[in-house]
Design an enzyme around this catalytic site. Structure first.
Site, mmCIF file in Angstrom:
data_model
loop_
_atom_site.group_PDB
_atom_site.id
_atom_site.type_symbol
_atom_site.label_atom_id
_atom_site.label_comp_id
_atom_site.label_asym_id
_atom_site.label_seq_id
_atom_site.Cartn_x
_atom_site.Cartn_y
_atom_site.Cartn_z
ATOM 1 N N GLU A 263 48.580 22.427 25.916
ATOM 2 C CA GLU A 263 48.093 22.786 26.915
ATOM 3 C C GLU A 263 47.274 23.864 26.765
ATOM 4 O OE1 GLU A 263 51.486 24.459 29.032
ATOM 5 O OE2 GLU A 263 52.476 23.337 29.554
ATOM 6 N N GLY A 265 43.338 26.201 27.509
ATOM 7 C CA GLY A 265 42.222 25.902 28.244
ATOM 8 C C GLY A 265 41.178 26.103 28.267
ATOM 9 N N ARG A 302 36.304 39.003 34.513
ATOM 10 C CA ARG A 302 36.704 38.821 33.265
ATOM 11 C C ARG A 302 36.486 40.216 32.797
ATOM 12 N NH1 ARG A 302 36.939 36.485 29.050
ATOM 13 N NH2 ARG A 302 39.389 37.399 28.437
ATOM 14 N N CYS A 332 29.698 45.905 45.612
ATOM 15 C CA CYS A 332 30.427 48.237 45.902
ATOM 16 C C CYS A 332 31.495 48.195 45.481
ATOM 17 C CB CYS A 332 30.111 47.776 47.443
ATOM 18 S SG CYS A 332 28.291 47.670 48.465
#
Ligand code: LLP
Length: 406
Positions: A263, A265, A302, A332
């Protein structure tokens, strides 16, 4: 320096900034590398949709024969809409609601990956009501330290994911006896951005041994799901070679007739994605230099969330000595930065900054914080660019609220 040969100024002019651009040819190469790594066995590469769930991206993988690893019912619907074969879809996640389980069973996907005893019982009850057995796998937590960032490590007992080996055995024995459950798979996933092979091999060995002991009591596991997690280069990491990865897993499976599910990503989409942003201003607060751009933490979280490093590339710039600067956005929050202390020559408004390796967990983790519309996504394929998601408009942001404005 870009991995792609592209006129960023033209892209910025045509679509505006900020934006994401994805190199679909790179995505394909990555997919084929991994598929090849498992060619000695039957395998399903089930793309982890959470990394980048744009429909055109998922469709691109579906057309290569990819399955989908999904963690919500709407991710499953995305995968189906994009053309993923239902028998290549897995439903994972620690907290599935009844309605999600019901819908997943109705959609007849390959299997539901169960992560607790309580969940197994819910699946059983719902399957019983429907009068058709549910295909399941159990997510095993092998208690292996994957040696990655603590936020993205998942295979230790202290993490919320999966069940320990003893509990897993118990759940399989229970499922085996139930007329409403059909245990067909086994699953583990020890973490993300993995750069060391040994923890993966160890985990695979532990889970393969469990499969052997289940087979000895006639529980016939057919799908061996090794999760995702293969790391990529953001800075100077030495990533695992997909071939070595395949060999390490295969080496633990001798004597077992299993279809391997993997799997990935980040491995598939991480390095092929670019976040393009434009310089608005430069300023200094005392000694500190800031380059203020139109992209922000709501677009790419990230760096703020994981202190993640993303390579940046300035397109333009003025003559002058490079000096350290923080690249910050308009949101902000002091945590709103894309990079800190990066040496840059003087910049001017309108210069572009390309943020690299932003294809995974970039757009999918974006939000509308500060009422900032989510940015467009562009595909680059065979030297041609096309829009695969338009920039959000004011109307998109207010649509779920406007009818309730009294
Ligand atoms: N399978 C399962 C069960 C997972 O939990 C994950 C990711 C994957 C596969 C795909 O992992 P990958 O191949 O992409 O490493 N937002 C974080 C990453 C979170 C990963 C969560 N699980 C980041 O930006 O680094």
């Amino acid at each position: 320096m870009s991995g792609v040969n592209i006129d960023w100024n033209r892209v910025a002019q045509e679509f505006g900034t900020p934006l994401y651009l994805y190199d679909f040819d790179h995505f394909r190469e990555q997919f084929l590398k991994l598929k090849n790594a498992f060619k000695a066995r039957k395998s399903i590469i089930a793309y982890a949709v959470k990394a980048n769930s744009n429909l055109s991206v998922v469709k691109h993988f579906a057309q290569l024969g990819s399955g989908a690893d999904c963690v919500s019912i709407l991710e499953i619907k995305r995968a189906l809409l994009a053309g993923v074969d239902k028998y290549k879809i897995i439903f994972s996640g620690v907290g599935k609601r009844d309605d999600e389980i019901e819908e997943a069973l109705r959609l007849d996907i390959l299997m539901i990956n169960v992560e607790s005893e309580g969940e197994l019982q819910r699946v059983e009850e719902i399957a019983k009501k429907r009068g058709r057995p549910a295909r399941i796998s159990v997510r095993v937590n092998p208690n292996i330290d994957p040696k990655t960032h603590p936020y993205i490590s998942t295979g230790l007992s202290k993490n919320k994911f999966g069940v320990d080996i003893e509990t897993a055995k118990k759940l399989y024995l229970y499922a085996h006896k139930s007329p409403h459950l059909e245990p067909v798979g086994i699953h583990f996933h020890i973490g993300s951005q993995l750069t060391q092979l040994e923890p993966i091999r160890e985990a695979s060995q532990i889970v393969a041994d469990l499969v052997r002991s289940l087979k000895s009591v006639n529980i016939d596991i057919r799908f061996f799901d090794v999760g995702g997690g293969l790391g990529i280069v953001y800075k100077d990491e030495t990533p695992i070679d997909p071939y070595d990865y395949g060999q390490a897993i295969l080496s633990t499976l001798s004597g077992l007739d299993l279809t391997i599910i993997c799997e990935p990503g980040r491995f598939l989409v991480g390095n092929g994605g670019y976040f393009l942003t434009r310089v608005l201003y430069e300023k200094r607060n005392g000694e500190k230099r800031f380059v203020i751009v139109d992209g922000a933490m709501n677009d790419l979280i990230r760096p703020s969330l994981y202190q993640a490093y993303h390579k940046v590339e300035l397109i333009g710039g003025e003559d002058g000595e490079p000096e350290p600067a923080d690249i910050v956005g308009p949101v902000c929050e002091s945590g709103d930065f894309l990079r800190k202390d990066v040496p840059l020559p003087p910049t001017k408004p309108g210069d572009l900054i390309v943020v690299h390796s932003a294809g995974a967990y970039g757009f999918t983790m974006a939000s509308n914080y500060n009422s900032r519309p989510r940015v467009p996504e562009i595909a680059l394929e065979n030297g041609k660019i096309r829009l695969i998601r338009r920039r959000e408009r004011f109307e998109d942001l207010i649509a779920p609220e406007i009818d309730y404005l009294i």
